[in-house]
Design a protein around this motif. Structure first.
Motif, short mmCIF file in Angstrom:
data_model
loop_
_atom_site.label_atom_id
_atom_site.label_comp_id
_atom_site.label_asym_id
_atom_site.label_seq_id
_atom_site.Cartn_x
_atom_site.Cartn_y
_atom_site.Cartn_z
N GLY A 41 66.39 43.75 82.40
CA GLY A 41 66.89 44.68 81.41
C GLY A 41 68.40 44.60 81.26
O GLY A 41 68.93 44.59 80.15
N TYR A 42 69.08 44.49 82.40
CA TYR A 42 70.54 44.40 82.37
C TYR A 42 71.00 43.09 81.72
O TYR A 42 71.89 43.08 80.88
CB TYR A 42 71.09 44.49 83.79
N TYR A 45 69.38 42.94 77.78
CA TYR A 45 69.56 44.03 76.82
C TYR A 45 70.37 43.61 75.60
O TYR A 45 69.98 43.86 74.45
CB TYR A 45 70.22 45.22 77.52
N ARG A 116 67.43 48.46 70.75
CA ARG A 116 67.58 47.58 71.91
C ARG A 116 66.92 48.18 73.15
O ARG A 116 66.30 47.46 73.95
CB ARG A 116 69.07 47.30 72.18
N LEU A 117 67.06 49.48 73.33
CA LEU A 117 66.40 50.14 74.46
C LEU A 117 64.88 50.00 74.36
O LEU A 117 64.20 49.72 75.35
CB LEU A 117 66.80 51.60 74.52
N THR A 120 63.64 46.54 75.06
CA THR A 120 63.90 46.17 76.45
C THR A 120 62.95 46.88 77.40
O THR A 120 62.41 46.28 78.34
CB THR A 120 65.35 46.49 76.84
N PRO A 164 62.60 41.03 77.79
CA PRO A 164 63.16 41.89 76.74
C PRO A 164 63.02 41.27 75.36
O PRO A 164 63.27 40.08 75.17
CB PRO A 164 64.63 42.01 77.15
#
Length: 595
Positions: A41-42, A45, A116-117, A120, A164
């Motif tokens: 995720g990091y 993203y 995006r959240l 992801t 993602p």
């Protein structure tokens, strides 16, 4: 469950890794998922939206439409090939969680951040049950569950479905397939597991027909095990059959509009699939209660059920017994379907991308080899679990030979066998042997071996079509928002992104139900300037939109240097096209159509 003759190792840590301490394994699997979800995720993203495939973009369009008020049963994409639109063959069961996430994030973040959240977070959610299913599968095969989960997250192929941006239905389908098989291997010990297999199978059918072969082979394995062994699995078999029949009926009622209940569709859950599931599932449940005794009677009962299933499908939708794409016009089949990378057969794929084909074959065959090795070592109740898993793996490999898109399932099903082999090596030869097995029998090492073999054989490396298809960034499509809404005559792979990231409508998208739109874009792409103009005017297209780096566009430009595509992308476009100024750095080409 340990393999026959396995010698457990001492020590608390070794008990966790090699003796199947389920509570500790569950905690470790959860930890593996959390670490992977946070790291990916990091890292992913920022580029999650840019990495979306055509299916991901189309799924986003559906979820947004649903969030905006489009009905649960209304799957008509009105901006795709208007004015009639295209009724999609996908399921709201996947649209719903995406729409809920998007709606929730929209309340606390800006639109771009919310998107995006969503793209992801959503792919990581079905990964958790997938990892628990892999751990369960590995335990059922005699291995350490946490090892199976670890090997899974270290496998680029299956894990690509949970990266993602991958919001389409393939990740949930893979998770459900693993759950169904994991539950099937435990149905002799747990009625809940048997019911879980039935629920997972029904959900797979509701979401999409790509996994129909997997559902069929697992159901057949359950039935055959009952036919051979009889009473010891009768309760679990009956539970599976009854739940599968009822759950498929429930999924049909939930996911299919009443006015479409009698339509003989084959590419989505329809009356033929419902009839087969109800007759097959309830018939299997009833057969386990029949007074007949002996394997011969049980096999006769299964044969009767099989005949009834075939007759139901033949009566309701006979086309479903044949080629699923038989109804496609020849031009659509040859100019589009046969060019779709994931729809290629093994021989075509090996010819086009020999390096990738050798790597996939290495991974899949290593799993088959591990399965055969375990089959020779297992005994007692473990034998049926290994045999069932092996059958599913082999069928998945055969499906991948038919269409390469099935390779992901084959690679995923191979992982528990590799983990079980590593566990057996550790138990029989100590930690050093187990460590060497872990180094040798993980997908990363096997992929490197495949690449080395390909290099030694002189196979050229070719970029994947899916990567090349993303050469026009999302920002290019968003630049189209400056235009007045209208219909774009487009190359096929740009259709979903046009719909997802602009206000324009699109003629074509890579979905077989858009036959008319696909045929129109083929006529435009392969024709002369005059032919393309006639298509644009007949469709009342306001724009022409082309992605120059798309494989299909590039190939047509090279194949026909005097055709429409080459002229449109050349220094002097046809007079009836007015180039639209897009922001500097935009690779997408857009034109206004003059009458």
């Amino acid at each position: 469950m340990a393999m026959a003759g396995a010698a457990p190792l001492g020590g608390a840590r070794q008990r966790v890794l090699f003796q199947g301490d389920r509570r500790s394994e569950a905690a470790l699997v959860l930890f593996i998922w959390a670490v992977f979800a946070v790291i990916t995720g990091y890292v992913g993203y920022a580029a999650a939206i840019e990495g979306m495939s055509t299916d991901d973009a189309m799924r986003l369009v559906e979820a947004r439409d649903f969030l905006a008020g489009q009905g649960w049963y209304d799957l008509l994409q009105r901006r795709l090939n208007p004015p009639d639109g295209v009724f999609m063959h996908w399921s709201r069961l996947i649209d719903l969680p995406i729409a809920l996430l998007l709606g929730a994030f929209d309340r606390v973040a800006a639109a771009d951040a919310a998107l995006r959240l969503t793209v992801t977070v959503w792919p990581a959610l079905p990964l958790l049950p997938a990892l628990f299913a892999v751990a369960s599968l590995t335990r059922s095969l005699g291995g350490a569950g946490v090892l199976g989960a670890f090997l899974f997250v270290m496998s680029p192929g299956p894990m690509s479905r949970f990266a993602p941006g991958m919001i389409d239905h393939h990740g949930p389908q893979l998770a459900l397939a693993l759950i169904m098989l994991a539950c099937a291997l435990r149905l002799d010990r747990s009625a809940k597991a048997a019911a879980g297999a039935g629920l997972a199978g029904a959900a797979m059918l509701a979401i999409g027909m790509e996994t129909l072969p997997t559902v069929a082979v697992i159901a057949a394995a359950i039935a055959l095990r009952w036919a051979v062994t009889g009473p010891e699995v009768a309760r679990g078999t009956a539970a599976f059959g009854a739940v599968f029949a009822l759950a498929t009926l429930a999924a049909f009622l939930i996911d299919v509009a009443p006015e479409r209940w009698l339509l003989p569709v084959c590419d989505a859950l329809g009356p033929a699939h419902l009839g087969a599931a109800v007759v097959g599932g309830s018939g299997l449940a009833l057969a386990t209660r029949s007074p007949g005794d002996g394997a011969a009677a049980r096999f006769a009962g299964l044969a009767l059920i099989g005949v009834m299933v075939v007759l139901v499908v033949a009566f309701v939708a006979p086309a479903c017994l044949g080629d699923p794409y038989a109804a496609l016009p020849e031009i659509v089949r040859t100019e589009w379907l046969e060019q779709v990378s994931e729809a290629r057969g093994a021989l075509t794929f090996a010819h086009d991308e020999p390096q990738s084909a050798l790597v996939i074959a290495t991974l899949a065959l290593s799993g088959v080899g591990a399965a055969l090795w375990l089959s020779l070592r297992c005994a007692g109740g473990a034998r049926w679990r290994v045999w069932t898993g092996t059958a599913v793996l082999v069928v998945s490999c055969l499906v991948a030979c038919w269409q390469v898109r099935g390779a992901t399932f084959a690679l995923a099903f191979a992982i528990p066998f590799l983990a079980a082999c590593i566990t057996a090596l550790a138990r029989s030869g100590g930690p050093l042997r187990g460590a060497l097995g872990l180094v040798a029998l993980n997908h990363t090492t096997l992929a490197v071996l495949g690449l080395g073999a390909a290099a030694a054989l002189g196979f050229p490396a070719k970029p994947s079509a899916s990567m090349a298809a993303r050469l026009c960034p999302v920002a290019d499509y968003r630049a189209l928002n400056a235009l007045t809404p209208g219909l774009a005559l487009n190359n096929i792979d740009s259709g979903p992104h046009i719909l997802a990231f602009s206000r324009l409508s699109a003629v074509a998208a890579p979905y077989h139900r858009d036959v008319d739109g696909i045929a129109a874009q083929i006529e435009m792409m392969t024709g002369s300037e005059e032919t393309a103009r006639a298509v644009a005017l007949s469709r009342r297209a306001a724009y022409v939109v082309l992605c120059p780096g798309n494989p299909g566009v590039r190939a047509e430009r090279e194949r026909n240097p005097t055709g429409f595509v080459a002229k449109a992308l050349g220094p002097t476009p046809p007079a009836w096209l007015t180039p639209i100024d897009l922001p500097r750095g935009t690779t997408l080409r857009a034109f206004r159509v003059s009458p």
